[in-house]
Every structure is written in C-alpha cells, then in structure tokens.
Write an enzyme that holds these catalytic residues in place. Sequence first.
Site, PDB file in Angstrom:
ATOM      1  N   ASP A 121       0.850  -1.196   0.000  1.00 40.95           N
ATOM      2  CA  ASP A 121       0.000   0.000   0.000  1.00 40.95           C
ATOM      3  C   ASP A 121       0.884   1.244   0.000  1.00 40.95           C
ATOM      4  OD1 ASP A 121      -3.230   0.484   1.028  1.00 40.95           O
ATOM      5  OD2 ASP A 121      -1.841   2.178   1.009  1.00 40.95           O
ATOM      6  N   ILE A 122       0.518   2.234  -0.813  1.00 34.58           N
ATOM      7  CA  ILE A 122       1.313   3.452  -0.945  1.00 34.58           C
ATOM      8  C   ILE A 122       1.249   4.285   0.345  1.00 34.58           C
ATOM      9  CG2 ILE A 122      -0.459   5.041  -1.844  1.00 34.58           C
ATOM     10  CD1 ILE A 122       1.578   5.738  -4.087  1.00 34.58           C
ATOM     11  N   HIS A 145      -9.880  -5.574  -3.581  1.00 32.69           N
ATOM     12  CA  HIS A 145      -8.558  -5.821  -2.990  1.00 32.69           C
ATOM     13  C   HIS A 145      -8.708  -6.293  -1.558  1.00 32.69           C
ATOM     14  CE1 HIS A 145      -9.613  -1.540  -2.621  1.00 32.69           C
ATOM     15  NE2 HIS A 145      -9.010  -1.555  -1.438  1.00 32.69           N
ATOM     16  N   HIS A 177      -6.778  -6.138   1.859  1.00 34.97           N
ATOM     17  CA  HIS A 177      -5.673  -5.561   2.621  1.00 34.97           C
ATOM     18  C   HIS A 177      -5.120  -6.617   3.568  1.00 34.97           C
ATOM     19  CE1 HIS A 177      -6.492  -1.173   1.904  1.00 34.97           C
ATOM     20  NE2 HIS A 177      -7.734  -1.600   1.739  1.00 34.97           N
ATOM     21  N   GLN A 203     -14.886   2.106   0.837  1.00 32.49           N
ATOM     22  CA  GLN A 203     -13.991   1.723  -0.248  1.00 32.49           C
ATOM     23  C   GLN A 203     -13.569   2.960  -1.013  1.00 32.49           C
ATOM     24  OE1 GLN A 203     -15.732  -1.134  -2.941  1.00 32.49           O
ATOM     25  NE2 GLN A 203     -13.796  -1.493  -4.014  1.00 32.49           N
ATOM     26  N   ASN A 212     -12.769  -3.726   2.005  1.00 34.98           N
ATOM     27  CA  ASN A 212     -13.752  -2.646   2.065  1.00 34.98           C
ATOM     28  C   ASN A 212     -14.641  -2.716   0.825  1.00 34.98           C
ATOM     29  OD1 ASN A 212     -12.685  -1.568   4.474  1.00 34.98           O
ATOM     30  ND2 ASN A 212     -11.094  -0.503   3.332  1.00 34.98           N
TER      31      ASN A 212
HETATM   32  P1  5GP Z   1      -9.744   1.081   0.127  1.00 35.44           P
HETATM   33  O1  5GP Z   1     -10.192   2.180   1.050  1.00 35.44           O
HETATM   34  O2  5GP Z   1     -10.328   1.229  -1.250  1.00 35.44           O
HETATM   35  O3  5GP Z   1      -9.938  -0.289   0.718  1.00 35.44           O
HETATM   36  O4  5GP Z   1      -8.179   1.242   0.049  1.00 35.44           O
HETATM   37  C1  5GP Z   1      -7.486   1.675  -1.080  1.00 35.44           C
HETATM   38  C2  5GP Z   1      -6.014   1.657  -0.711  1.00 35.44           C
HETATM   39  O5  5GP Z   1      -5.267   1.826  -1.900  1.00 35.44           O
HETATM   40  C3  5GP Z   1      -5.596   2.774   0.248  1.00 35.44           C
HETATM   41  O6  5GP Z   1      -5.060   2.190   1.424  1.00 35.44           O
HETATM   42  C4  5GP Z   1      -4.534   3.553  -0.542  1.00 35.44           C
HETATM   43  O7  5GP Z   1      -3.450   3.942   0.264  1.00 35.44           O
HETATM   44  C5  5GP Z   1      -4.109   2.566  -1.604  1.00 35.44           C
HETATM   45  N1  5GP Z   1      -3.713   3.180  -2.860  1.00 35.44           N
HETATM   46  C6  5GP Z   1      -4.394   4.146  -3.555  1.00 35.44           C
HETATM   47  N2  5GP Z   1      -3.727   4.458  -4.684  1.00 35.44           N
HETATM   48  C7  5GP Z   1      -2.609   3.667  -4.705  1.00 35.44           C
HETATM   49  C8  5GP Z   1      -1.534   3.530  -5.635  1.00 35.44           C
HETATM   50  O8  5GP Z   1      -1.463   4.196  -6.676  1.00 35.44           O
HETATM   51  N3  5GP Z   1      -0.575   2.625  -5.329  1.00 35.44           N
HETATM   52  C9  5GP Z   1      -0.626   1.855  -4.187  1.00 35.44           C
HETATM   53  N4  5GP Z   1       0.376   0.994  -3.990  1.00 35.44           N
HETATM   54  N5  5GP Z   1      -1.635   1.959  -3.302  1.00 35.44           N
HETATM   55  C10 5GP Z   1      -2.613   2.852  -3.552  1.00 35.44           C
END
Ligand code: 5GP
Length: 120
Positions: free
Chosen positions: A34-35, A103, A105, A97, A90
């Site tokens: 995760d970034i 995805h 985590h 989400q 999520n």
């Molecule tokens: P969500 O809230 O959709 O479950 O989480 C999305 C996750 O994707 C977040 O934790 C965010 O930090 C990560 N993320 C968003 N854009 C990028 C990206 O371009 N590269 C990476 N490695 N992670 C990302």
Amino acid sequence: MGNASDDCIFCRISRGEIPCRKVYEDDEILAFHDINPSAPVHFMVIPKMHLENLYDADLAHQELLGRMMGRLGQLAREQGATDGFRVVINNGRVGRQEVYHLHMHVLGGPERLGSGMNRT
Ligand code: 5GP
Ligand code: ZN
C-alpha cells in the site's frame, strides 16, 4: 464489471502502467505494498481481472477468491508479519472503499498494530 477500466488505478498497476512495490504476481493475482501503509506490513492482493468489490463476485469467482485467500498466510509471513495479521476488504460507500477494484488488505508486522488499522 469484469472489464478492465482505463481509469482504474489498480487495473493500471496490474498492467504495469503505474509502478508498485510488488510482493507477488501470477497469471491471475497481483500483490503490492500500500502506498500509504496503516501498519508496519501493509500490502494488498488483487485479482488482475476488474471486479469492483464483492458485490461483483459470485460463485463463478470462488476459485479466484480462494487462490487470493490461499496466498495470504505465505505472503504475510514472507513480508515479516509472522505473529498475526488482519485481512480487510472494504466494499462500497458504507464500507469506505476508496479504490473500486477488489482488494484484500493484509495488515500486520513486528510492532503492535496502531490505530491506523481502524481506517482500513
Ligand atoms: P480502500 O479504502 O479502497 O480499501 O483502500 C485503497 C487503498 O489503496 C488505500 O489504502 C490507498 O493507500 C491505496 N492506494 C491508492 N492508490 C494507490 C496507488 O497508486 N498505489 C498503491 N500501492 N496503493 C494505492
Ligand atoms: Zn480495475
């Protein structure tokens, strides 16, 4: 639904158009860090095919979902999460989400997990 979207960040990562810190890859699955990590070890496992979230999945995807889930323990251990980890998926608005490409985590690590865990 099942179509890779030009503006889906995770489709673009899986096509290699956006760089990532890769953890694992095979024909169907990609895992990358995760970034913006919420834990000492924080990576995601995604299917290469575009599914928005679990609303998009049905029994036709059970093998794919099983393959993803079946990799988590091995990958978590390899990344240093040897003393436990969480898996978070999520889904949709109420599920907070942010990226609409399914995805999982994986959150863990050598330190005590911080409050950032609550975010994801
Ligand atoms: P969500 O809230 O959709 O479950 O989480 C999305 C996750 O994707 C977040 O934790 C965010 O930090 C990560 N993320 C968003 N854009 C990028 C990206 O371009 N590269 C990476 N490695 N992670 C990302
Ligand atoms: Zn996608």
